[in-house]
Design a protein around this motif. Structure first.
Motif, PDB file in Angstrom:
ATOM      1  N   GLY A   1       1.157  -1.221  -0.050  1.00  0.00           N
ATOM      2  CA  GLY A   1      -0.199   0.314  -0.174  1.00  0.00           C
ATOM      3  C   GLY A   1       0.786   1.906   0.362  1.00  0.00           C
ATOM      4  O   GLY A   1       0.292   2.664  -0.083  1.00  0.00           O
ATOM      5  N   LEU A   2       1.799   1.391  -0.600  1.00  0.00           N
ATOM      6  CA  LEU A   2       2.909   2.481  -0.106  1.00  0.00           C
ATOM      7  C   LEU A   2       3.319   2.894  -1.149  1.00  0.00           C
ATOM      8  O   LEU A   2       3.519   1.594  -2.070  1.00  0.00           O
ATOM      9  CB  LEU A   2       4.111   2.186   0.327  1.00  0.00           C
ATOM     10  N   ASN A   3       3.010   4.272  -1.934  1.00  0.00           N
ATOM     11  CA  ASN A   3       2.782   5.362  -2.780  1.00  0.00           C
ATOM     12  C   ASN A   3       4.563   5.194  -2.684  1.00  0.00           C
ATOM     13  O   ASN A   3       5.444   5.871  -2.385  1.00  0.00           O
ATOM     14  CB  ASN A   3       2.668   5.857  -2.479  1.00  0.00           C
ATOM     15  N   ILE A   4       5.146   5.064  -3.804  1.00  0.00           N
ATOM     16  CA  ILE A   4       6.213   4.967  -4.246  1.00  0.00           C
ATOM     17  C   ILE A   4       6.737   5.063  -5.861  1.00  0.00           C
ATOM     18  O   ILE A   4       6.232   5.322  -6.326  1.00  0.00           O
ATOM     19  CB  ILE A   4       7.338   3.115  -3.884  1.00  0.00           C
ATOM     20  N   THR A   5       7.868   5.438  -5.695  1.00  0.00           N
ATOM     21  CA  THR A   5       8.518   6.459  -7.490  1.00  0.00           C
ATOM     22  C   THR A   5      10.112   4.793  -7.597  1.00  0.00           C
ATOM     23  O   THR A   5      10.857   4.636  -6.726  1.00  0.00           O
ATOM     24  CB  THR A   5       9.193   7.166  -7.589  1.00  0.00           C
TER      25      THR A   5
END
Length: 1756
Positions: free
Chosen positions: A1595-1599
């Motif tokens: 669920g972690l938004n990353i690049t």
């Protein structure tokens, strides 16, 4: 011409010479270009085996060498080049078996994985990488010597082991890009005024791997400006540098040498400070060398330096004392104090900008320094003079004494602690980062630039000691190796953060070497003898035989004990050898390494075979008891029976076989009439009275033919009177044979009779003939078996016990067997009682029975061997608990036991009653523990005065310093121990140094805080603690300020309230200890063990205080558990009914089957014994089917005599003509006494049923009378159409004159399966395995039957096949085995384990058990619960935990190197990990080892950096990221796990961005990683754009992480743009129309225009135009205003969607209309259809049989 010829020849000769000259050159030039292949080449074969007399490099090997043509055929050696001939022999290394210990393969490391595409030219690399690319990696493998690693020939190692592979497949993973988090929020502006910067940062979640993209920038900047600055902004900041290395003070001479020659050339303040800071770095090495050169002991120099420092301090203290006593101080001392005061005031003043104004002050400083130097010189001179008084011997003694005292000081040799000092730089920094003059930074007081420190020393250890002797002192090739060790000791402790000590002990496996090493003791398993075979353990719960277990037989179980014994190494261990009955001492079972033998096995008790006897024979004639002695007048009639099946134990267990009846007139021999001749009329007439001569044979009473002279005394049978009827006489049939006697004896109610009959075949003539007799004369009855029913027989009792026969000499005991050391078995005798018994009466005198038939009363027997009990010696005493105790004085016990290896039998010596002994252990000593002992802190050492002389207050001996103490190792009882013991077994070593503070004159000194006063009660009152001023501080007014220096503290008494509550699940149901019931003979049977019943289950209790902190359960007055009764259901076996009776044989003649069955009464539950395989049709029944054989003569037809003829024609007066005869025909049970009982007719063969009526011509008078037809003669076999059979009749009455007899022979052709049959044997299938009624399983018998089958398929009597002599090659009986239902057998529960958690809520105690005997057959299965748990006592989890770091502070400066601090506090938690824990008093963690998260190195302060204003710096390291695996689709690729941390850049001033450092990244391998997946996520479209981002599976938004090739589009602008009216850009990126309009497209697919959609208007209720339906165009964007007074609304149905296609509801309406149409058509058809005539139901009044079927329900 001659000259011409000569010249021409000369020219040619010259040319030829030139050609010859250039030929070698031409050959040389042509050789590289083309090489001619030779015609003959040498060929070699493979090298042969290395041969030689000795092992090693002295061997030789040869090979074949031959010359071959280029085409392959072999030729002579001379054809090949002899110089190039290869060698056919070479030296080699001859490998022997012992070389295996000297050589081995050396494996190199695998090289880098190379893609297959690079090695293979035709293979292309994949365009898109999914899992990785296949590759190959290589390594080097070579044979080396183990000792020195020297390479050797590969053939040596290949002799023992194949060469390991050189290549292996590998996987080159796909590149993994760097993954970073989202940006944080923007920070506040770096400046409160003016232009500043805001930062936002992100951190690295996954590092770039396998060539992936590097990490992007972790920081973003943006400028900010809160307001304009007012006034002048400070551009300079005072920065402190890091502390330099720790240095020891320089000797006085070195300091003087460092002074410049001219004091006027002293550097400026800031320059001097930096130089002082550089002193340690420049001079430390030179000084240390000089110190070591002068004394050789670094500690001595430290002492000297301290002493020199103390000299100055003593002078200062003396000066102070003189001043305080009121004495006039000396001039020098006064000047010195004034100079110090001035120096202090000067340092407090700010720096002056003008250098000229600063010159007088510097001159005063120089003068003061000169004065101080003069004072020091005087002191040194005075001390030097004092030292000169002593002679050299005295000085040497003093030196030795000091050295000895220093070495005897605790830890003196190891604790070489030197206190030194360290300095740091001060600098003034501009905001652009440039260093400026120190005077530009305005500070009232400059920070301290020196501090005391401890010289760092690494741990130093001695050299390794020699290896100890091997712990194993014997040789065993296959046994475990021993160990030897070597140690080293600590010669120097690590001090001041030096390197830790290495391992002090090293161990290696070893084997004892030498010729005199004895072989090791070998331990092997030994077994006792098997116990008696037990069958009762196999019985199910419902078996009725559990009540009476006597006589059980069949399969059973035997057990034995297994124990470990010591055996000699030269003899092979014999498992369970009981032949020699060695009584060997049992040893500890752990010494036997092999798998133990089985302790249980299946056995078999032979079932007793019951004696089977035949039926009684008929009573024989009256005969003498002994035909050789016929003097007695009384005889006996005998009947006998035979033994059909020999019983177990001999025929003595059979019932009597002979019965006797006394009789009169006995005879041993008698005449037997074989047959009677034909009736011969007297006087040679053709008819009338006559006689029949009998044919006789002399027989014994048993029917044996003997010679006729033996029957001399017997009455010879006389000729029988008979009559041949004349033509006019009545004709009678012959007499039938006498029937069997109706009774075996005669009594009051029974009398034996025999019957015979005859019938009238023809009546007599009216006159002149002999009339026919009356009906009564047609039957005759005679008496038989007239003897009374007084039957006698011999009755035998059971054989008695075998006793020793004294009449047999001891030497005749050869029959006996010798077993071990037991006495030889001897022959004895058995007796039994024999009596004469009268049937139904009882015992009578012996003379009533035939003496010749009296059974034996004595027989010889084999006396069983006497077996004494054999027990082993006592084992060694079990070890006492550990040789020391840590607490508790409970006395332990030790035991020893002995094992019975042979049980007594046959009167042998009994076993001893005591097999186990126990005794109390001796009181164990206290455990030898080790602890550190700390000694007193030594004097606080300050920074040398030479360093601190320029600081304010330097004249006072006060300020911060460092003090040292010694530590030593002690045993628990206080005795001294080696330091290595404490380093190994004790807690971490206490600190050796600590900072200290010597109070100055102006400082306030207070004592330590006292303990808080006790509280009288919880939650009531307050408690206080106090401290007090000490020393001269009591008189100083500033120290009496209690707000600044409080001397008392008060706090409320703690309010402790506790509450208990249950926690966790209920435990397993646990039976109380000691509830097990052991089976007999130590055999544990699951059915006999208390494995069920009432037990208890437990739930843990946890106690909390008023702050919800977990505390000991005793605070809540709880013992820690809730206990609740529970039930473990007992297993119930499958319950079946008893066997039904055997059914009657399915065939009355020949082989059939008989069946018996059991019905299911109750299914098994709770792990009971399962049911046997049920019938596949009726699941509630168990069948047992066995073949049976019915005697075809068992049931016979019995026909009564024919009745009198009934004539049915007109010739009644002659009583002849056609007539009828009848008779009764019944089916009778055939017994040995003849047909006795009427049975159902179906039991007899209907084909063989005699006729019950017959019609025929009754002969008239003078007609020929024939007898009944005889039996048909047999047809010759094999049957054929050419053969025939016949039957005959004989003339009973000759015909009258003129009349003839009808033919007396009749024939008929033989027809197959009509009157001619073939016969053959038929074998049935095997029956199920039949056991004795007393057996449960084991050996049984299966049978099959032999049947005689006629060619038409009918079973007939076996005599038909026997008469033909057919071969009987089949075996009718065979042994078989029924698998025993062995219940699962479990071990005892183990002891409860230690708690799985040392504290917290989740701790469990476990106990386990194992399967000793796996279930077999239909035995009870093993329970699923093989382990049980119950909760541990809940204990609070205390642990030390760090607080957060404080802010970094640089003391006395604005920026630079500083310190940050944290505390370590005691926290309590419940161990679940779901809460952080609560802060509690540190006393509760007092028993814990000082460690945080397992790290015993407690760090409470660390250096840090405070950035200067405008400086660009790196953030602290982030925490390590979660451990991450390299996965594809959730599958681990096997490249390990990695975690990462990073540091981002933070900037404060836009002008300094170019000076920023690079961001940093660190990665490390880790364990227990998890797989993460990365997916693109999209937001809602907003116009022509939407948000697209990458999200991790947690669920972690990353690049990064998501493949760019699959990134969804974020912009959907249409190209060309949508310019048509009412047109919009759709999600597909093409132009469409607004809602309510449809698209009109051009031929090339582009939007041409948007047209309005026609709308259907449906008026609703209240509409005045409800009767009108119109279709009109409607513009939804311009709604028509409702007419006044119009009620309701209008529905508009739009069939087309915005894309111009029909809407879904249109299809739904069409489908509904179609269904409705079909429904109307169907209803119409049904309404018009002609109905059928109703049929009358016929009731079936026959009742169906009630059947009961089992449906498999468990409740049945």
């Amino acid at each position: 011409m001659g000259m011409l010829g000569v010249s021409r020849g000369a020219v040619l000769l010259s040319l030829w010479r030139i050609v010859l000259l250039f030929l070698p050159i031409w050959g040389l030039d042509a050789q590289p270009g083309e090489e001619t292949k030779p015609l003959y080449v040498w060929q070699t074969g493979p090298w042969g085996r290395c041969m030689g007399s000795e092992c090693g490099p002295g061997g030789s090997q040869s090979r074949a060498v031959w010359c071959a043509h280029a085409e392959g055929w072999t030729t002579l050696h001379t054809n090949c080049n002899q110089t190039a001939q290869p060698d056919n022999q070479q030296s080699c290394f001859r490998v022997c078996d012992w070389h295996k210990d000297l050589y081995d393969w050396q494996l190199g490391a695998w090289n880098q994985c190379v893609p297959v595409s690079m090695r293979s030219a035709g293979v292309q690399r994949p365009a898109v990488c999914t899992r990785g690319e296949e590759g190959i990696q290589t390594r080097e493998v070579g044979c080396v010597q183990k000792a020195n690693g020297e390479p050797a020939e590969d053939a040596i190692c290949e002799y023992f082991e194949p060469k390991p592979r050189l290549e292996q497949a590998c996987l080159i993973p796909c590149p993994r890009d760097c993954v970073v988090s989202e940006f944080s929020m923007w920070t506040s502006c770096s400046k409160t005024c003016g232009m500043g910067l805001q930062n936002r940062i992100r951190f690295v979640l996954a590092p770039p791997l396998f060539g992936g993209a590097v990490c992007p920038n972790l920081t973003e900047f943006q400028t900010c400006q809160t307001r304009l600055c007012e006034g002048e902004v400070s551009l300079y900041s005072l920065r402190v540098g890091p502390w330099g290395p720790c240095s020891i003070p320089m000797p006085r001479q070195a300091r003087q040498a460092e002074k410049p020659p001219k004091e006027t050339d002293k550097p400026s303040r800031e320059t001097k400070i930096s130089k002082e800071g550089d002193i340690p770095s420049r001079e430390s090495e030179k000084m240390s060398k000089e110190i070591r050169r002068q004394s050789g002991d670094s500690e001595k120099q430290s002492k000297e330096g301290d002493r020199q420092t103390e000299e100055g301090d003593i002078q200062q203290n003396k000066g102070e004392k003189r001043l305080k006593k009121g004495k006039k101080p000396s001039r020098d001392g006064d000047k010195l104090s004034r100079a110090n005061r001035k120096l202090g005031r000067a340092r407090k003043k700010p720096d002056r900008p003008s250098r000229q104004a600063d010159r007088p002050r510097r001159q005063k400083k120089a003068k003061n320094k000169e004065k101080r130097e003069k004072i020091r010189q005087k002191v040194r001179d005075r001390l030097r003079e004092r030292g000169k008084v002593k002679d050299p011997e005295t000085r040497e003694l003093i030196k030795k004494k000091r050295t000895k005292n220093r070495q005897n000081r605790p830890g003196g040799k190891l604790l070489n602690v030197q206190v030194g000092y360290q300095t740091r730089d001060l600098s003034c920094v501009h905001k652009n980062g440039n260093v400026e003059a120190l005077s530009l930074c305005s500070h009232q007081t400059l920070p301290v630039t020196f501090q005391a420190c401890v010289m760092t020393r690494d741990c130093d250890v001695t050299q390794w000691s020699d290896w100890s002797s091997c712990s194993k002192d014997c040789y065993s090739p296959n046994g475990p190796k021993g160990q030897h060790a070597r140690t080293r000791t600590v010669s120097q402790f690590p001090i001041g953060g030096g390197a830790d000590c290495p391992e002090l002990q090293e161990k290696e496996p070893c084997d004892p070497l030498g010729d005199g090493v004895p072989q090791c003791t070998v331990y092997s398993w030994k077994t006792t003898e098997w116990t008696e075979c037990r069958v009762d353990v196999l019985l199910s719960q419902q078996d009725r035989r559990r009540g009476n277990q006597t006589g059980l037989c069949g399969g059973g179980i035997q057990t034995r004990e297994v124990y470990c014994v010591q055996t000699s190494a030269d003899t092979s261990p014999r498992l369970g050898s009981l032949r020699t009955k060695e009584a060997v001492r049992p040893m500890d079972s752990d010494l036997c390494l092999a798998a133990p033998p089985n302790t249980t096995r299946l056995c078999h008790i032979s079932c007793p075979v019951e004696c089977e006897v035949s039926s009684w024979s008929a009573w024989g004639p009256c005969t003498y008891e002994n035909c050789q002695d016929q003097s007695a007048k009384k005889g006996f009639k005998l009947r006998k029976r035979n033994i059909v099946n020999d019983p177990t134990g001999g025929t003595g267990n059979c019932p009597h076989l002979v019965e006797a009846i006394p009789c009169e007139d006995p005879s041993c021999y008698d005449w037997l009439v074989l047959k009677l001749e034909e009736c011969i009329p007297d006087n040679e007439k053709t008819c009338g009275p006559g006689t029949q001569i009998p044919h006789v044979q002399c027989v014994t009473s048993d029917g044996v033919f003997v010679e006729k002279q033996l029957c001399q005394d017997a009455i010879l049978p006389m000729p029988t009177i008979c009559e041949v009827p004349c033509p006019k006489d009545c004709a009678l049939s012959p007499w039938t044979p006498w029937s069997r006697c109706s009774h075996t004896c005669s009594g009051k109610n029974s009398e034996g009779k025999q019957i015979r009959a005859r019938s009238i075949l023809a009546y007599n003539a009216g006159e002149g003939g002999i009339q026919c007799p009356n009906t009564s004369a047609l039957q005759e009855v005679k008496s038989c078996n007239e003897h009374p029913c007084t039957v006698y027989h011999w009755q035998t009792g059971a054989w008695g016990q075998c006793i020793e026969d004294a009449s047999i000499p001891a030497g005749n005991a050869s029959v006996g067997r010798t077993r071990g050391s037991d006495a030889s078995c001897s022959v004895g005798m058995q007796t039994r009682k024999v009596i004469c018994v009268r049937v139904n009466v009882g015992q009578v005198p012996p003379k009533k029975c035939p003496e010749s038939l009296r059974p034996d009363t004595v027989r010889p027997c084999l006396l069983p061997c006497r077996r004494d009990c054999v027990v082993t010696p006592y084992s060694d005493w079990s070890p006492c608990p550990p040789t020391c105790q840590t607490g508790g004085n409970t006395k332990k016990k030790q035991t020893r036991n002995r094992i019975v290896i042979q049980s007594p039998a046959n009167g042998g010596q009994d076993c001893p009653e005591v097999l186990t002994q126990e005794r109390e252990c001796e009181a164990p000593p206290i455990c030898t523990g080790f602890r550190w002992k700390t000694h007193k802190w030594r004097r606080c050492q300050l920074v040398p005065w030479s360093v601190r002389q320029e600081s304010p207050g330097a004249q006072e001996t006060c300020g911060p310093g460092m003090q040292v103490r010694a530590v030593s190792c002690r045993k628990q009882d206080g005795g001294q121990a080696d330091v290595e013991a404490c380093l190994t077994f004790a807690s971490p070593m206490p600190p050796l140094t600590q900072p200290c503070q010597l109070p100055c004159q102006e400082d306030c000194q207070l004592s330590s805080w006292s303990k808080f006063s006790p509280c009288t009660a919880d939650c009531v009152g307050v408690r206080t603690r106090k401290r007090m001023l000490i020393g001269k501080s009591k008189k100083r007014d500033q120290c009496k300020n209690h707000q600044m220096y409080p001397i008392s503290e008060t706090q409320y008494c703690p309010c402790n309230k506790y509450n208990a509550q249950p926690v966790g699940n209920w435990s397993d149901c646990v039976l109380p200890e000691g509830g097990r019931i052991e089976g007999q003979l130590g055999m544990r049977v699951q059915g006999d063990i208390k494995e069920c019943g009432q037990g208890y289950r437990y739930q843990a209790m946890v106690c909390y205080d008023q702050d919800s902190r977990i505390v000991e359960t005793s605070r809540c007055n709880s013992h820690g558990y809730i206990e609740e009764a529970c039930i473990i259901p007992c297993p119930s076996d499958c319950k079946l009914s008893e066997w039904s009776n055997w059914s009657r044989c399915s065939k009355s003649c020949g082989s059939g089957v008989k069946v018996r069955s059991k019905w299911l009464r109750e299914k098994p539950y709770n792990g009971g014994r399962p049911c046997p395989k049920l019938d596949h049709v009726n699941q509630a029944q168990v069948y047992e089917v066995v073949p049976c054989l019915s005697d075809c003569g068992q049931y016979v037809w019995v026909a009564e005599p024919w009745s009198v003829w009934k004539v049915s024609n007109v010739q009644l007066k002659d009583n002849c003509g056609e007539g009828v005869q009848t008779r009764k025909v019944r089916c009778m049970l055939n017994t040995i006494d003849g047909p006795s009982e009427h049975v159902e007719d179906y039991l007899c063969d209907p084909e063989e049923m005699p006729l019950g009526a017959r019609s025929s011509l009754l002969p008239c008078p003078e007609d020929c009378v024939l007898s009944d037809w005889g039996a048909w003669s047999p047809c010759p076999l094999p049957c054929s159409g050419n053969s025939s059979r016949g039957r005959t009749a004989y003339v009973l009455r000759q015909p009258g004159q003129g009349k003839t007899c009808p033919p007396n022979k009749e024939t008929e052709p033989c027809k197959l399966n009509s009157n001619c049959f073939h016969y053959s044997y038929n074998i049935t299938d095997w029956s199920t395995c039949q056991l004795s009624d007393r057996a449960v399983c084991g050996n049984g018998i299966k049978t099959r039957m032999l049947d005689c089958v006629r060619s038409d398929g009918k079973s007939v009597d076996l005599r038909f096949c026997k008469e033909l002599g057919l071969d009987r090659k089949w075996q009718m009986n065979s042994s078989c085995v029924v698998e025993c239902p062995v219940n699962c057998q479990l071990s005892d529960w183990s002891q409860w384990s230690e708690c799985t958690h040392s504290c917290g809520l989740g701790g469990k105690l476990w106990r386990r058990r194992t399967v000793i005997q796996a279930p077999q057959g239909d035995g009870r299965p093993c329970p699923s619960q093989m382990e049980q748990w119950k909760p541990c006592l809940v204990k609070p989890c205390y642990r030390w935990r760090y607080s957060s770091w404080s802010e970094c502070r640089s003391e006395g400066a604005r920026c630079g190197e500083g310190l940050r601090f944290r505390n370590v506090s005691c926290f309590v938690s419940d161990g679940s990990g779901q809460q952080d824990g609560s802060l509690v008093d540190d006393e509760l963690c007092g028993d814990l080892e000082p460690s945080v998260d397992g790290d015993t190195h407690i760090v409470l302060q660390e250096s840090c950096t405070v950035p200067c204003p405008g400086e660009c710096y790196l953030t602290d390291w982030t925490v390590w990221s979660p451990c991450q695996l390299s996965c594809v689709g959730g599958d681990d690729l096997g490249f390990g796990s990695v975690q990462v941390r990073s540091r981002a850049v933070v900037a404060q001033d836009p002008e300094n961005l170019l000076q920023c450092p690079e961001q940093e990244l660190e990665a490390r391998p880790c364990t227990e990683g998890q797989c993460f997946e990365y997916k693109w996520r999209t937001g809602q479209w907003r116009g022509s754009s939407r948000k697209v981002w990458c999200q991790r599976s947690d669920g972690l938004n990353i690049t990064g992480g998501c493949p760019m090739t699959t990134k969804p589009i974020a912009d959907r602008s249409c190209d060309p743009p949508c310019t048509k009216p009412r047109s919009v850009c759709t999600e597909a990126g093409v132009c469409g129309c607004e809602e309510g309009f449809t698209e009109v497209m051009t031929s090339d697919g582009l939007l041409d225009q948007c047209t309005v959609i026609p709308v259907l208007e449906i008026p609703t209720a209240g509409d005045n135009k409800a009767d009108v339906k119109t279709i009109r165009a409607f513009n939804p964007t311009q709604p028509e205003a409702s007419a006044p007074g119009r009620v309701g609304r209008t529905w508009f149905l739009q069939p087309f969607g915005p894309d111009g296609k029909l809407k879904t509801w249109v299809y739904g309406v069409a489908a509904g209309a179609f269904v409705l149409l079909i429904f109307i058509i169907s209803m119409t058809y049904l309404a018009c259809k002609k109905p059928k005539r109703p049929q009358r139901r016929q009731m079936n009044n026959r009742l169906k049989p009630l059947t009961l079927a089992y449906d498999g329900d468990a409740d049945m």
